[in-house]
Design a protein around this motif. Structure first.
Motif, PDB file in Angstrom:
ATOM      1  N   VAL A 167     -54.611 -36.581  41.294  1.00 22.12           N
ATOM      2  CA  VAL A 167     -53.684 -35.866  42.173  1.00 22.12           C
ATOM      3  C   VAL A 167     -52.558 -36.818  42.609  1.00 22.12           C
ATOM      4  O   VAL A 167     -52.819 -37.962  42.976  1.00 22.12           O
ATOM      5  CB  VAL A 167     -54.432 -35.333  43.410  1.00 22.12           C
ATOM      6  N   TYR A 168     -51.300 -36.331  42.552  1.00 19.10           N
ATOM      7  CA  TYR A 168     -50.184 -37.173  43.004  1.00 19.10           C
ATOM      8  C   TYR A 168     -49.313 -36.385  43.962  1.00 19.10           C
ATOM      9  O   TYR A 168     -49.291 -35.153  43.950  1.00 19.10           O
ATOM     10  CB  TYR A 168     -49.354 -37.702  41.811  1.00 19.10           C
ATOM     11  N   GLY A 169     -48.601 -37.126  44.820  1.00 19.65           N
ATOM     12  CA  GLY A 169     -47.730 -36.507  45.819  1.00 19.65           C
ATOM     13  C   GLY A 169     -47.551 -37.514  46.935  1.00 19.65           C
ATOM     14  O   GLY A 169     -48.200 -38.556  46.938  1.00 19.65           O
ATOM     15  N   ILE A 170     -46.652 -37.194  47.889  1.00 22.52           N
ATOM     16  CA  ILE A 170     -46.508 -38.125  49.017  1.00 22.52           C
ATOM     17  C   ILE A 170     -46.663 -37.390  50.333  1.00 22.52           C
ATOM     18  O   ILE A 170     -46.333 -36.213  50.444  1.00 22.52           O
ATOM     19  CB  ILE A 170     -45.165 -38.887  49.014  1.00 22.52           C
ATOM     20  N   SER A 288     -44.436 -28.710  36.112  1.00 17.08           N
ATOM     21  CA  SER A 288     -44.557 -29.742  35.075  1.00 17.08           C
ATOM     22  C   SER A 288     -44.554 -31.104  35.784  1.00 17.08           C
ATOM     23  O   SER A 288     -44.167 -31.202  36.966  1.00 17.08           O
ATOM     24  CB  SER A 288     -43.373 -29.667  34.107  1.00 17.08           C
ATOM     25  N   PHE A 289     -44.940 -32.163  35.084  1.00 22.94           N
ATOM     26  CA  PHE A 289     -44.955 -33.495  35.702  1.00 22.94           C
ATOM     27  C   PHE A 289     -43.536 -33.897  36.129  1.00 22.94           C
ATOM     28  O   PHE A 289     -43.331 -34.451  37.211  1.00 22.94           O
ATOM     29  CB  PHE A 289     -45.559 -34.510  34.720  1.00 22.94           C
ATOM     30  N   GLY A 290     -42.556 -33.573  35.288  1.00 28.13           N
ATOM     31  CA  GLY A 290     -41.158 -33.890  35.621  1.00 28.13           C
ATOM     32  C   GLY A 290     -40.715 -33.172  36.890  1.00 28.13           C
ATOM     33  O   GLY A 290     -40.055 -33.770  37.756  1.00 28.13           O
ATOM     34  N   GLU A 291     -41.070 -31.903  37.015  1.00 23.55           N
ATOM     35  CA  GLU A 291     -40.715 -31.143  38.237  1.00 23.55           C
ATOM     36  C   GLU A 291     -41.401 -31.753  39.457  1.00 23.55           C
ATOM     37  O   GLU A 291     -40.814 -31.832  40.543  1.00 23.55           O
ATOM     38  CB  GLU A 291     -41.152 -29.683  38.089  1.00 23.55           C
ATOM     39  N   GLY A 292     -42.648 -32.190  39.267  1.00 23.03           N
ATOM     40  CA  GLY A 292     -43.393 -32.810  40.368  1.00 23.03           C
ATOM     41  C   GLY A 292     -42.708 -34.079  40.844  1.00 23.03           C
ATOM     42  O   GLY A 292     -42.599 -34.326  42.049  1.00 23.03           O
ATOM     43  N   LEU A 293     -42.214 -34.881  39.902  1.00 23.58           N
ATOM     44  CA  LEU A 293     -41.531 -36.125  40.279  1.00 23.58           C
ATOM     45  C   LEU A 293     -40.246 -35.813  41.059  1.00 23.58           C
ATOM     46  O   LEU A 293     -39.926 -36.501  42.036  1.00 23.58           O
ATOM     47  CB  LEU A 293     -41.197 -36.952  39.032  1.00 23.58           C
ATOM     48  N   LYS A 294     -39.547 -34.756  40.643  1.00 21.44           N
ATOM     49  CA  LYS A 294     -38.314 -34.383  41.368  1.00 21.44           C
ATOM     50  C   LYS A 294     -38.634 -33.973  42.803  1.00 21.44           C
ATOM     51  O   LYS A 294     -37.931 -34.340  43.742  1.00 21.44           O
ATOM     52  CB  LYS A 294     -37.619 -33.221  40.637  1.00 21.44           C
ATOM     53  N   LEU A 295     -39.708 -33.196  42.968  1.00 19.65           N
ATOM     54  CA  LEU A 295     -40.109 -32.773  44.309  1.00 19.65           C
ATOM     55  C   LEU A 295     -40.467 -34.000  45.168  1.00 19.65           C
ATOM     56  O   LEU A 295     -40.074 -34.088  46.341  1.00 19.65           O
ATOM     57  CB  LEU A 295     -41.311 -31.822  44.224  1.00 19.65           C
ATOM     58  N   MET A 296     -41.166 -34.962  44.560  1.00 19.92           N
ATOM     59  CA  MET A 296     -41.508 -36.188  45.293  1.00 19.92           C
ATOM     60  C   MET A 296     -40.258 -36.930  45.744  1.00 19.92           C
ATOM     61  O   MET A 296     -40.203 -37.452  46.860  1.00 19.92           O
ATOM     62  CB  MET A 296     -42.348 -37.118  44.407  1.00 19.92           C
ATOM     63  N   ASP A 297     -39.238 -36.965  44.875  1.00 17.26           N
ATOM     64  CA  ASP A 297     -37.972 -37.640  45.225  1.00 17.26           C
ATOM     65  C   ASP A 297     -37.351 -37.009  46.467  1.00 17.26           C
ATOM     66  O   ASP A 297     -36.911 -37.702  47.383  1.00 17.26           O
ATOM     67  CB  ASP A 297     -36.943 -37.497  44.093  1.00 17.26           C
ATOM     68  N   GLU A 298     -37.308 -35.666  46.457  1.00  9.79           N
ATOM     69  CA  GLU A 298     -36.708 -34.955  47.598  1.00  9.79           C
ATOM     70  C   GLU A 298     -37.473 -35.292  48.870  1.00  9.79           C
ATOM     71  O   GLU A 298     -36.887 -35.550  49.918  1.00  9.79           O
ATOM     72  CB  GLU A 298     -36.767 -33.439  47.370  1.00  9.79           C
ATOM     73  N   GLN A 299     -38.807 -35.302  48.773  1.00 10.03           N
ATOM     74  CA  GLN A 299     -39.621 -35.561  49.964  1.00 10.03           C
ATOM     75  C   GLN A 299     -39.466 -37.004  50.426  1.00 10.03           C
ATOM     76  O   GLN A 299     -39.401 -37.272  51.621  1.00 10.03           O
ATOM     77  CB  GLN A 299     -41.085 -35.259  49.661  1.00 10.03           C
ATOM     78  N   LEU A 300     -39.401 -37.925  49.477  1.00 13.42           N
ATOM     79  CA  LEU A 300     -39.242 -39.339  49.813  1.00 13.42           C
ATOM     80  C   LEU A 300     -37.964 -39.537  50.628  1.00 13.42           C
ATOM     81  O   LEU A 300     -37.962 -40.214  51.664  1.00 13.42           O
ATOM     82  CB  LEU A 300     -39.185 -40.158  48.517  1.00 13.42           C
ATOM     83  N   ALA A 301     -36.882 -38.906  50.165  1.00 15.37           N
ATOM     84  CA  ALA A 301     -35.603 -39.021  50.872  1.00 15.37           C
ATOM     85  C   ALA A 301     -35.728 -38.424  52.274  1.00 15.37           C
ATOM     86  O   ALA A 301     -35.265 -39.013  53.260  1.00 15.37           O
ATOM     87  CB  ALA A 301     -34.512 -38.304  50.075  1.00 15.37           C
ATOM     88  N   GLN A 302     -36.402 -37.282  52.367  1.00 16.05           N
ATOM     89  CA  GLN A 302     -36.558 -36.597  53.650  1.00 16.05           C
ATOM     90  C   GLN A 302     -37.467 -37.396  54.603  1.00 16.05           C
ATOM     91  O   GLN A 302     -37.130 -37.606  55.767  1.00 16.05           O
ATOM     92  CB  GLN A 302     -37.176 -35.227  53.357  1.00 16.05           C
ATOM     93  N   PHE A 303     -38.595 -37.911  54.106  1.00 18.95           N
ATOM     94  CA  PHE A 303     -39.545 -38.629  54.966  1.00 18.95           C
ATOM     95  C   PHE A 303     -38.957 -39.959  55.449  1.00 18.95           C
ATOM     96  O   PHE A 303     -39.283 -40.427  56.536  1.00 18.95           O
ATOM     97  CB  PHE A 303     -40.868 -38.885  54.236  1.00 18.95           C
ATOM     98  N   LYS A 304     -38.117 -40.588  54.604  1.00 18.49           N
ATOM     99  CA  LYS A 304     -37.523 -41.866  55.015  1.00 18.49           C
ATOM    100  C   LYS A 304     -36.523 -41.654  56.145  1.00 18.49           C
ATOM    101  O   LYS A 304     -36.283 -42.532  56.953  1.00 18.49           O
ATOM    102  CB  LYS A 304     -36.862 -42.547  53.821  1.00 18.49           C
ATOM    103  N   LYS A 305     -35.894 -40.430  56.174  1.00 22.80           N
ATOM    104  CA  LYS A 305     -34.909 -40.107  57.213  1.00 22.80           C
ATOM    105  C   LYS A 305     -35.579 -39.877  58.559  1.00 22.80           C
ATOM    106  O   LYS A 305     -35.037 -40.170  59.595  1.00 22.80           O
ATOM    107  CB  LYS A 305     -34.151 -38.837  56.810  1.00 22.80           C
ATOM    108  N   THR A 306     -36.820 -39.278  58.536  1.00 21.63           N
ATOM    109  CA  THR A 306     -37.451 -38.871  59.804  1.00 21.63           C
ATOM    110  C   THR A 306     -38.370 -39.952  60.363  1.00 21.63           C
ATOM    111  O   THR A 306     -38.689 -40.914  59.748  1.00 21.63           O
ATOM    112  CB  THR A 306     -38.280 -37.577  59.601  1.00 21.63           C
TER     113      THR A 306
END
Ligand SMILES: NC(=O)c1ccc[n+]([C@@H]2O[C@H](COP(=O)([O-])OP(=O)(O)OC[C@H]3O[C@@H](n4cnc5c(N)ncnc54)[C@H](OP(=O)(O)O)[C@@H]3O)[C@@H](O)[C@H]2O)c1
Length: 306
Positions: A167-170, A288-306
């Motif tokens: 399982v992967y995600g942040i 797909s794995f590629g879509e999952g990585l994109k979602l992680m990128d969006e969340q990483l940017a969002q979590f670093k802001k908050t």
């Protein structure tokens, strides 16, 4: 509204379940989150949180009596495969004995019990696997998860076994690592990583798994379900996709065989799941794995802001 109790809510899946429930506009669940220690999910309102160690059988009993859930999703586990190999008694207490206690209590109160399990119940000789393929675990973690599965299959309460893979995600406080973050962080800081070239998996986006678990809870889908991503990769291939996605330096990757890695626990060679049952019964649509990585990128940017 169904009363839903989640154990291990501080973990990767646990936090994704909390996020999905709190963002669910149709308000399907009256939610009780529980985990060891303080609540690490940043939003603390709109649900109840209880500090609960699932190996404390008395506390679990009192908690179920008090909250009387309709459904329990047990995500709490000793999930580090090598740690289980080094500490089989610790693994047994969390991955088997605590599950046995939960089953007995669910039987008393007719609670639907959903337990998370793993592709490591299989030996990896004939993956991808269907739900009715025979388990043959190779390590302590897999053996204990398979033992918990057998207990569930003999239970007289409604039960569901959800097997998943890598399982992967942040999560918002970035407290849980996984193969994507591990490879990304190591290569970004110029550290060499050893990556296994003769093991194949279907990585699972934590959001997809959380959604499937909630569909199971809502529909009272019983039996065994295989929930994973749809792409089968060797671990080397998977890390190469991560390298390409984040434009990292691949020269720090050292490709190793399973034997050369010398991990404490033996791993199955090729797992992966046949997902037809999840597609047809749960309307499961994994990223797909590629879509999952994109979602992680969006969340990483969002979590670093908050
Ligand atoms: N992650 C994977 O790749 C993977 C693959 C196959 C199957 N699974 C299964 O999927 C489920 C969820 O995995 P995950 O990735 O969310 O794992 P995780 O991030 O390690 O989360 C597990 C959570 O359970 C908590 N916990 C451990 N022992 C506990 C206890 N005695 N009482 C209460 N809480 C306890 C942990 O607390 P702390 O935060 O305090 O440690 C952690 O928050 C597990 O059953 C796992 O075996 C996972």
């Amino acid at each position: 509204m169904k009363k839903l109790l989640v154990t291990g809510s501080n973990g990767l899946l646990g936090q994704k379940l909390t996020a999905a429930i709190l963002n669910d506009d149709s308000h399907r669940f009256d939610y009780i989150a529980s985990s060891r220690g303080v609540n690490r999910y940043p939003i603390k309102t709109g649900y109840v949180y209880v500090d609960l160690d699932i190996t404390d059988h008395k506390q679990v009993k009192e908690m179920l009596k008090r909250y009387q859930p309709d459904v329990i999703i047990n995500t709490a586990a000793m999930a580090n495969v090598d740690a289980c190999e080094r500490d089989p008694e610790g693994s047994y207490q969390v991955n088997v004995a605590a599950v046995a206690n939960l089953i007995a209590l669910c039987e008393d109160q007719a609670i639907h019990f959903v337990n998370l399990s793993t592709d490591f119940v299989f030996d990896g000789e004939e993956g991808p696997y269907a739900e009715n393929d025979l388990p043959n675990p190779l390590n302590v973690y897999g053996k204990h998860k398979a033992e918990a599965e057998r207990l569930l299959q003999a239970a007289v309460c409604p039960w569901t076994i959800v097997r998943t893979i890598l399982v992967y995600g942040i999560v918002p406080d970035l407290s849980r690592s996984n193969i994507v973050l591990w490879a990304k962080e190591a290569l970004e800081s110029g550290r060499e990583i050893k990556v296994v070239k003769d093991q194949w998996r279907m990585p699972t986006l934590a959001e997809d798994l959380a959604k499937a678990c909630l569909t199971i809870a809502e529909r009272r889908a019983e039996g065994i379900y295989h929930i994973s991503g749809k792409d089968l990769f060797s671990i080397c291939e998977l890390v190469e996709v991560v390298v390409e996605h984040y434009r990292l330096d691949a020269s720090f990757i050292c490709k190793e065989s399973s034997v050369g890695l010398k991990q404490d626990a033996v791993r199955p060679k090729r797992t992966g799941f046949i997902l037809e049952k999840a597609y047809s019964k749960l309307d499961y649509v994994p990223h797909s794995f590629g879509e999952g990585l994109k979602l992680m990128d969006e969340q990483l940017a969002q979590f670093k802001k908050t």
